[in-house]
Design a protein around this motif. Structure first.
Motif, PDB file in Angstrom:
ATOM      1  N   ASP A 190      44.414  37.178  51.171  1.00  0.00           N
ATOM      2  CA  ASP A 190      45.219  36.062  50.666  1.00  0.00           C
ATOM      3  C   ASP A 190      44.481  35.357  49.520  1.00  0.00           C
ATOM      4  O   ASP A 190      43.254  35.454  49.419  1.00  0.00           O
ATOM      5  CB  ASP A 190      45.416  35.069  51.825  1.00  0.00           C
ATOM      6  N   ASP A 191      45.199  34.651  48.703  1.00  0.00           N
ATOM      7  CA  ASP A 191      44.613  33.810  47.652  1.00  0.00           C
ATOM      8  C   ASP A 191      43.613  34.580  46.800  1.00  0.00           C
ATOM      9  O   ASP A 191      42.573  34.039  46.401  1.00  0.00           O
ATOM     10  CB  ASP A 191      43.904  32.581  48.258  1.00  0.00           C
ATOM     11  N   GLU A 198      51.947  35.598  44.444  1.00  0.00           N
ATOM     12  CA  GLU A 198      52.372  34.382  45.130  1.00  0.00           C
ATOM     13  C   GLU A 198      52.868  33.354  44.118  1.00  0.00           C
ATOM     14  O   GLU A 198      52.442  33.370  42.967  1.00  0.00           O
ATOM     15  CB  GLU A 198      51.192  33.737  45.863  1.00  0.00           C
TER      16      GLU A 198
HETATM   17 CA    CA Z   1      48.158  32.371  49.511  1.00  0.00          CA
END
Ligand code: CA
Ligand code: C2E
Ligand code: CA
Length: 645
Positions: free
Chosen positions: A539-540, A596
């Motif tokens: 993620d991220d 995202e």
């Molecule tokens: Ca994220």
């Protein structure tokens, strides 16, 4: 590293000076000088006194013996009052050095005969009363007098009185004193020379210890100890002027990750490079310190306006802007900074550091790689955090938690292929609390383990329901570091078993920094998860270390490009380059990519052109309820772009 090895440039960059502390050396010198001279003086004095008294008593013995010899030889002369014979006997004293006078006395102390050493005034017979009236000896003036009886058998018939000059005694004692003085001076000089040598050594050691106590050997910057001293000094000067001073606390994000994956050598180099950058961007009067493992402090004197602190913080953040070449790697370090001003924000050193620390945490909460200037409101936030933590304990059991689902779309077909489960907390008094606020609290308090377990159960139940309704939809669940460490495999197992969900529909999302501690065992955990058929996504991506070497070690199948890099697409050429580089790199590692925070058609089109696999964002939908997702599924899964470009 030693002070001597600091270059001039370093010295100029760093106005904080080690105050060399020769106190110990100087004190040692004083102590040595004092003790040596006292010891020598005492020893010399007692030796001289000893010599004086032994010479005196030897002299008494000697003179008494001589007087006895005279007495033994003159008993007949005294008995018969033969002064001629008496004088004859006394003249035998001529050979004795030091004897000045002698006389033979009858029982009435009348002088029968007298002797004077050559050069002495001859005493007239019966001239004066004897110098000593009783038997024994007496020191008087410069003379020693001895009086012994003259015996005939057991009967005392007269006395011998002998006087000797003390000059010889005094001369000898003086000679001794002179010798002890010379010996003392020579030993003192030797001791002094020795002490100077020791003093130099001690001063060298002191300087080195002082350096070590005040400087960080890795970066060459003054350390936390020095920072605290400097804060105290600045506080003292503020009392006298109207200007305050600023403190900037900078915390490196994910530094531990660098150490763990790239080695401590690279970590050290990164710190050194950063220290160099920081000092380059500071004002000449600012001083940078290495405050802790991954913390730097900059003290900025003469701050009148809090706005000046913004400039300081901006300068510090600029140090991170360009990637740092560390060894063979290009690293993009990130940090969060907090600034506070004395005396506006604090009453003493400790509260100043706390204020900067509070601001720094605020910056972290705002999303990393940014800074915050302290505001008293932040302390209220602390109170709110404490309350939230207390209430969070009951959130699960009181059914205040809920999951929303945000669609994830296949960019090639615009079809809904999955959702990300996102937590919501409906607080009975405060209303909706953002996960951005409560997840960090749940993580730091350990509550995330129970909450995460609930999320897994709820998400798996939902997978099962959609599956039963004929919809194959994957559900991505966010997983925190602590959950992985507590054994994520067992938690997932339990959720799958309780729900009967298909593991292949479940995905988990982890952030890079959640893997920092104990990478090996975390990797083992994730391997076990993958063995269940569950996909793991990072993620991220792009906000952490984002090192390829590290990524290769993780058993992952997917990357999620952080929305920070999507936000300015396609206009920002930097972000465009980064996004397409991430996509290319991910594909070369056989990873799929999700972008995202896709909010615009232009972003979507750019990402699609770069062959990004999936997109998620407000362009398609905000996180929504199960019912809303059901409606999308019923409508045929092709999601229209909602937001206008
Ligand atoms: Ca994220
Ligand atoms: P995340 O995993 O990066 O989740 C995506 C966040 O971006 C969500 O915020 C989502 O609402 C938001 N977002 C989605 N599309 C857009 C967009 O187009 N523009 C913008 N500006 N934002 C968008 P949310 O729901 O507030 O969640 C925030 C964070 O909280 C998540 O970030 C995640 O780190 C954490 N979180 C949420 N639920 C959970 C959970 O169940 N467990 C754990 N451990 N963390 C969670
Ligand atoms: Ca996520």
């Amino acid at each position: 590293m030693s002070t001597e090895r600091m270059t001039d440039a370093e010295r100029r960059r760093d106005p904080f000076r080690v105050q060399p502390g020769p106190q110990l050396g100087r004190r040692l010198m004083r102590a040595v000088a004092l003790s040596v001279s006292t010891a020598l003086l005492l020893a010399g004095l007692s030796f001289d006194a000893y010599v004086y008294f032994s010479l005196r008593s030897a002299m008494v013995d000697d003179l008494t013996a001589q007087a006895h010899i005279v007495a033994d030889n003159s008993s007949a002369a005294v008995l018969f009052g033969d002064s001629g014979a008496a004088a004859q006997t006394l003249s035998g004293l001529q050979s004795s050095v030091g004897i000045e006078r002698a006389s033979l006395l009858d029982l009435q102390d009348r002088q029968l005969a007298a002797y004077s050493a050559p050069g002495q005034r001859t005493q007239r017979v019966d001239a004066a009363p004897p110098a000593l009236a009783t038997e024994g000896h007496r020191f008087a003036g410069n003379r020693l007098h001895v009086r012994v009886p003259v015996r005939e058998g057991d009967r005392v018939v007269g006395h011998v009185l002998v006087s000797a000059s003390l000059r010889v005694l005094y001369e000898r004692v003086a000679a001794f004193i002179a010798i002890t003085l010379v010996v003392s001076l020579v030993s003192f000089a030797l001791a002094y020379a020795l002490a100077i040598g020791i003093r130099r050594q001690i001063e060298g050691t002191e300087k080195r210890l002082d350096y070590l106590a005040h400087y960080d050997p890795v970066t060459g910057l003054p350390n936390r100890h020095a920072a605290n001293e400097q804060i105290q000094r600045l506080i003292a000067t503020v009392g006298r002027t109207s200007e305050g001073f600023g403190l900037l606390l900078l915390d490196l994000d994910d530094f531990k990750l660098v150490n763990d994956t790239l080695g401590h050598g690279v970590g050290d180099e990164l710190l050194r490079a950063l220290a160099g950058r920081l000092t380059k961007f500071m004002r000449p009067t600012d001083i940078a310190f290495r405050f802790g493992g991954d913390e730097f402090v900059i003290l900025s004197p003469r701050v009148v306006d809090p706005v000046q602190l913004q400039a300081l913080a901006n300068a510090a953040m600029r140090a991170f802007d360009e990637p740092l070449a560390v060894g063979a790697q290009l690293l993009r370090a990130r940090g969060s900074a907090g600034v506070a001003l004395y005396p506006n924000d604090a009453v003493d050193a400790a509260s100043l550091v706390l204020a900067a620390d509070t601001a720094m945490y605020e910056a972290k909460r705002m999303g990393k790689n940014t800074f915050a200037v302290f505001h008293p409101r932040m302390l209220n936030d602390t109170t709110r955090r404490v309350q939230l933590e207390a209430d969070l304990r009951e959130a699960v059991s009181h059914r205040q938690l809920r999951l929303l689902y945000q669609p994830i779309v296949d960019l090639a077909t615009q079809r809904l292929v999955g959702v990300e489960a996102l937590l919501r907390w409906e607080h009975p008094q405060l209303g909706m609390v953002s996960p951005v606020e409560f997840i960090p609290i749940a993580e730091s308090s350990g509550l995330i383990v129970d909450i995460g377990q609930w999320v897994l159960h709820a998400a798996c139940l939902q997978i099962r329901r959609w599956h039963d309704g004929g919809h194959r939809l994957h559900v991505a669940v966010n997983v925190s570091a602590l959950q992985i460490r507590r054994g994520i495999q067992a938690q997932i197992d339990a959720a799958l078993r309780a729900s009967g969900a298909d593991p292949r529909a479940l995905q988990i999302e982890i952030t890079e920094h959640s893997m920092v501690e104990d990478l090996a065992s975390n990797v083992a955990q994730l391997e076990a998860v993958r063995a269940l058929g569950i996909q793991v996504a990072v993620d991220d991506f792009g906000t952490g270390l984002s090192s390829l070497a590290y990524l290769k070690r993780l058993p992952i199948g997917k990357l999620k490009i952080d929305r920070a890099f999507v936000k300015d697409l396609p206009d920002s050429s930097d972000d465009a380059a980064i996004a397409s580089a991430i996509i290319t790199m991910a594909h070369s590692l056989s990873l799929t990519v999700v972008a995202e925070g896709v909010e615009t058609v232009a972003q979507r089109d750019f990402l699609a052109a770069q062959r990004c696999d999936f997109a998620q964002g407000f362009l398609y939908s905000k996180p929504v309820s199960v019912q809303a997702i059901d409606a999308m599924l019923a409508a045929g899964r092709v999601l229209p772009a909602l937001a206008a470009t």
